[in-house]
Structures are given as C-alpha cells and as structure tokens.
Design a protein around this motif. Structure first.
Motif, PDB file in Angstrom:
ATOM      1  N   ALA A   1     -11.557  -4.824 -16.911  1.00 41.92           N
ATOM      2  CA  ALA A   1     -10.851  -3.778 -17.649  1.00 41.92           C
ATOM      3  C   ALA A   1      -9.646  -3.232 -16.870  1.00 41.92           C
ATOM      4  CB  ALA A   1     -11.812  -2.648 -18.017  1.00 41.92           C
ATOM      5  N   GLY A   2      -8.832  -4.132 -16.315  1.00 39.84           N
ATOM      6  CA  GLY A   2      -7.630  -3.727 -15.610  1.00 39.84           C
ATOM      7  C   GLY A   2      -7.812  -3.442 -14.131  1.00 39.84           C
ATOM      8  N   LYS A   3      -9.050  -3.329 -13.683  1.00 39.78           N
ATOM      9  CA  LYS A   3      -9.328  -3.014 -12.281  1.00 39.78           C
ATOM     10  C   LYS A   3      -9.613  -4.296 -11.494  1.00 39.78           C
ATOM     11  CE  LYS A   3     -11.304   1.453 -13.432  1.00 39.78           C
ATOM     12  NZ  LYS A   3     -11.270   1.317 -14.896  1.00 39.78           N
ATOM     13  N   VAL A   4      -8.956  -4.409 -10.323  1.00 44.24           N
ATOM     14  CA  VAL A   4      -9.178  -5.529  -9.413  1.00 44.24           C
ATOM     15  C   VAL A   4     -10.033  -5.006  -8.265  1.00 44.24           C
ATOM     16  CG1 VAL A   4      -8.103  -7.208  -7.864  1.00 44.24           C
ATOM     17  CG2 VAL A   4      -6.977  -6.587 -10.017  1.00 44.24           C
ATOM     18  N   TYR A   5     -11.102  -5.734  -7.946  1.00 41.47           N
ATOM     19  CA  TYR A   5     -12.003  -5.338  -6.866  1.00 41.47           C
ATOM     20  C   TYR A   5     -11.817  -6.301  -5.697  1.00 41.47           C
ATOM     21  CZ  TYR A   5     -14.102  -2.475 -10.459  1.00 41.47           C
ATOM     22  OH  TYR A   5     -14.300  -1.547 -11.449  1.00 41.47           O
ATOM     23  N   LEU A   6     -11.540  -5.725  -4.513  1.00 43.10           N
ATOM     24  CA  LEU A   6     -11.294  -6.508  -3.318  1.00 43.10           C
ATOM     25  C   LEU A   6     -12.195  -6.034  -2.184  1.00 43.10           C
ATOM     26  CD1 LEU A   6      -7.380  -6.391  -3.365  1.00 43.10           C
ATOM     27  CD2 LEU A   6      -8.842  -8.223  -4.202  1.00 43.10           C
ATOM     28  N   GLN A   7     -12.601  -6.974  -1.331  1.00 42.74           N
ATOM     29  CA  GLN A   7     -13.402  -6.638  -0.147  1.00 42.74           C
ATOM     30  C   GLN A   7     -12.531  -6.811   1.085  1.00 42.74           C
ATOM     31  OE1 GLN A   7     -16.814  -9.107   0.520  1.00 42.74           O
ATOM     32  NE2 GLN A   7     -17.413  -8.008   2.355  1.00 42.74           N
ATOM     33  N   MET A   8     -12.481  -5.765   1.905  1.00 41.16           N
ATOM     34  CA  MET A   8     -11.684  -5.796   3.130  1.00 41.16           C
ATOM     35  C   MET A   8     -12.578  -6.206   4.294  1.00 41.16           C
ATOM     36  SD  MET A   8      -9.489  -2.429   2.300  1.00 41.16           S
ATOM     37  CE  MET A   8      -7.856  -2.909   2.792  1.00 41.16           C
ATOM     38  N   GLN A   9     -12.063  -7.092   5.152  1.00 37.11           N
ATOM     39  CA  GLN A   9     -12.845  -7.595   6.280  1.00 37.11           C
ATOM     40  C   GLN A   9     -12.031  -7.510   7.568  1.00 37.11           C
ATOM     41  OE1 GLN A   9     -13.774 -11.624   4.986  1.00 37.11           O
ATOM     42  NE2 GLN A   9     -15.766 -10.949   4.283  1.00 37.11           N
ATOM     43  N   GLY A  10     -12.738  -7.639   8.679  1.00 37.97           N
ATOM     44  CA  GLY A  10     -12.082  -7.638   9.981  1.00 37.97           C
ATOM     45  C   GLY A  10     -11.429  -6.301  10.271  1.00 37.97           C
ATOM     46  N   ALA A  11     -10.208  -6.334  10.799  1.00 37.71           N
ATOM     47  CA  ALA A  11      -9.501  -5.109  11.161  1.00 37.71           C
ATOM     48  C   ALA A  11      -9.236  -4.223   9.953  1.00 37.71           C
ATOM     49  CB  ALA A  11      -8.180  -5.449  11.853  1.00 37.71           C
ATOM     50  N   CYS A  12      -9.218  -4.803   8.765  1.00 36.42           N
ATOM     51  CA  CYS A  12      -8.941  -4.021   7.551  1.00 36.42           C
ATOM     52  C   CYS A  12     -10.122  -3.142   7.158  1.00 36.42           C
ATOM     53  CB  CYS A  12      -8.628  -4.946   6.384  1.00 36.42           C
ATOM     54  SG  CYS A  12      -7.149  -5.912   6.656  1.00 36.42           S
ATOM     55  N   SER A  13     -11.308  -3.561   7.483  1.00 34.44           N
ATOM     56  CA  SER A  13     -12.498  -2.789   7.146  1.00 34.44           C
ATOM     57  C   SER A  13     -12.554  -1.546   8.022  1.00 34.44           C
ATOM     58  CB  SER A  13     -13.745  -3.654   7.364  1.00 34.44           C
ATOM     59  OG  SER A  13     -14.893  -2.933   7.047  1.00 34.44           O
ATOM     60  N   GLY A  14     -12.488  -0.398   7.400  1.00 31.52           N
ATOM     61  CA  GLY A  14     -12.551   0.849   8.154  1.00 31.52           C
ATOM     62  C   GLY A  14     -11.235   1.288   8.764  1.00 31.52           C
ATOM     63  N   CYS A  15     -10.166   0.582   8.469  1.00 34.99           N
ATOM     64  CA  CYS A  15      -8.859   0.945   9.018  1.00 34.99           C
ATOM     65  C   CYS A  15      -8.344   2.205   8.333  1.00 34.99           C
ATOM     66  CB  CYS A  15      -7.871  -0.201   8.795  1.00 34.99           C
ATOM     67  SG  CYS A  15      -6.195   0.175   9.319  1.00 34.99           S
ATOM     68  N   PRO A  16      -7.824   3.161   9.109  1.00 38.18           N
ATOM     69  CA  PRO A  16      -7.292   4.385   8.505  1.00 38.18           C
ATOM     70  C   PRO A  16      -6.181   4.126   7.485  1.00 38.18           C
ATOM     71  CG  PRO A  16      -7.417   4.612  10.892  1.00 38.18           C
ATOM     72  CD  PRO A  16      -7.746   3.184  10.557  1.00 38.18           C
ATOM     73  N   SER A  17      -5.404   3.058   7.673  1.00 38.24           N
ATOM     74  CA  SER A  17      -4.307   2.788   6.746  1.00 38.24           C
ATOM     75  C   SER A  17      -4.693   1.844   5.610  1.00 38.24           C
ATOM     76  CB  SER A  17      -3.100   2.236   7.496  1.00 38.24           C
ATOM     77  OG  SER A  17      -3.421   1.011   8.108  1.00 38.24           O
TER      78      SER A  17
END
Length: 194
Positions: free
Chosen positions: A152-168
């Motif tokens: 329904a228009g929403k894209v779901y992505l999983q962040m891994q490595g340095a991206c997981s938990g990154c403040p930015s």
C-alpha cells in the motif's frame, strides 16, 4: 610471513568502524551478526564477539564492520580487532564453519513481507533502485540495506551493519532513500525500517 595492511574507516555510526583487509571477504551477499549466538557460524565473527566489547559484526564484499558496545572507546578496542583480523586473514582461515549457512542469510524474524503479485512491476523497480543506487552507497558506509516488502505504498527495508542503530539512519531513510524511490516510483509513499 607476508605483510598485510588492514585499513580502517569511520562510518556515520560512531559506534561502528569499517575494516578493509585489502581482499574479498564475501564472494556474494552479505552477512550480519547481531549476537554472539549468530556469530557461532563464523570463526572470525565468533572471535570478534569474544572480545566482550563487540555488539555487532557485518561482512560485506570487501570489508568487515564492527560495532562496539555502548560506552566502549575505539582507541583500545581497535588494536584487538585488528589483531584478530590479521591473524584470521594471514592464516587463510575459513570465514564460516563447515555446515553453517554461509553467505547472505535472512533471520526468520525479519523475513520478507510477501509482496502482492499485482505489484510485481513496482517491486522490480524498487529492487533495482535499491540494488544499483542505494546498496553501493550504503556499503561505502560499512552497511547494507535489504528490501523486505512493499504494501500500500510503503516500502519496508532492513538496515544492517553500520546502518543498524546509526544516529543518521532515519535521515538517510527519509531524506535519501525515500526521496529517491518516490522520484522514480510514484507509487511509493513512504519508506520504513523493520
């Protein structure tokens, strides 16, 4: 003994450093280790977690990202991580234990959402943009982003490595990836991390 230099790079996540051994780490895919139990599949990841100050290990094509526990200073941990990496790569040790699921894995708790077959063209466009535009840029920062679904228009992505938990990571998701996908795929209305 052959001389080996492992370069390090900072990432947008201050808790994570990217280590570049100057050789291929993963021939294909990526592998994220979020706990010592996950790391049992890899002698290298297991050794890094055994330091006690590591909370995440990520293998990319030509790098390893290591995340330090909250409050741990990289000034002391970096030397220990480099020692483990040098020992591992100098001895040409295997990256994974025999019989373990080597390469990219999908943890059961983050399996794909199951796309609607009617959205196949939209999903193909989204996946291509992620694979060709987003993932290479994110790999430069020591991480990866994995497509998990479109609904329904929403894209779901999983962040891994340095991206997981990154403040930015929220800014990257909203100001970067969401804007890119909305521009090229008008059906996209929002991007969410899972």
């Amino acid at each position: 003994m052959r001389f080996m230099l492992i370069e390090t790079e900072s990432t947008p996540n201050p808790a994570t450093l990217k280590f570049l051994p100057g050789r291929t780490v993963m021939d294909a895919g990526t592998r994220d280790f979020a706990s010592p139990e996950d790391a049992e599949a890899s002698p290298l990841a297991d050794a890094l977690f055994s330091l006690g100050d590591v909370t995440g290990v990520f293998f990319g094509r030509d790098f390893i990202s290591v995340t330090a526990a909250p409050g741990v200073e990289w000034s002391g941990l970096k030397r220990d991580v480099l020692g483990i990496l040098l020992d591992h790569f100098s001895a040409n040790m295997p990256l994974f234990n025999m019989g373990s699921a080597a390469g990219f894995s999908v943890p059961p708790e983050s399996a794909d959402f199951g796309d609607n077959p009617e959205d196949a063209d939209i999903v193909a466009q989204i996946r291509e943009l992620i694979d060709t535009r987003v993932r290479p840029a994110v790999a430069n920062d020591g991480g990866d982003i994995i497509y998990r679904g479109f609904d329904a228009g929403k894209v779901y992505l999983q962040m891994q490595g340095a991206c997981s938990g990154c403040p930015s990571s929220t800014a990257t998701l909203k100001n970067g990836i969401e804007q890119l996908l909305k521009h090229y795929v008008p059906e996209v209305t929002e991007v969410r991390a899972v």
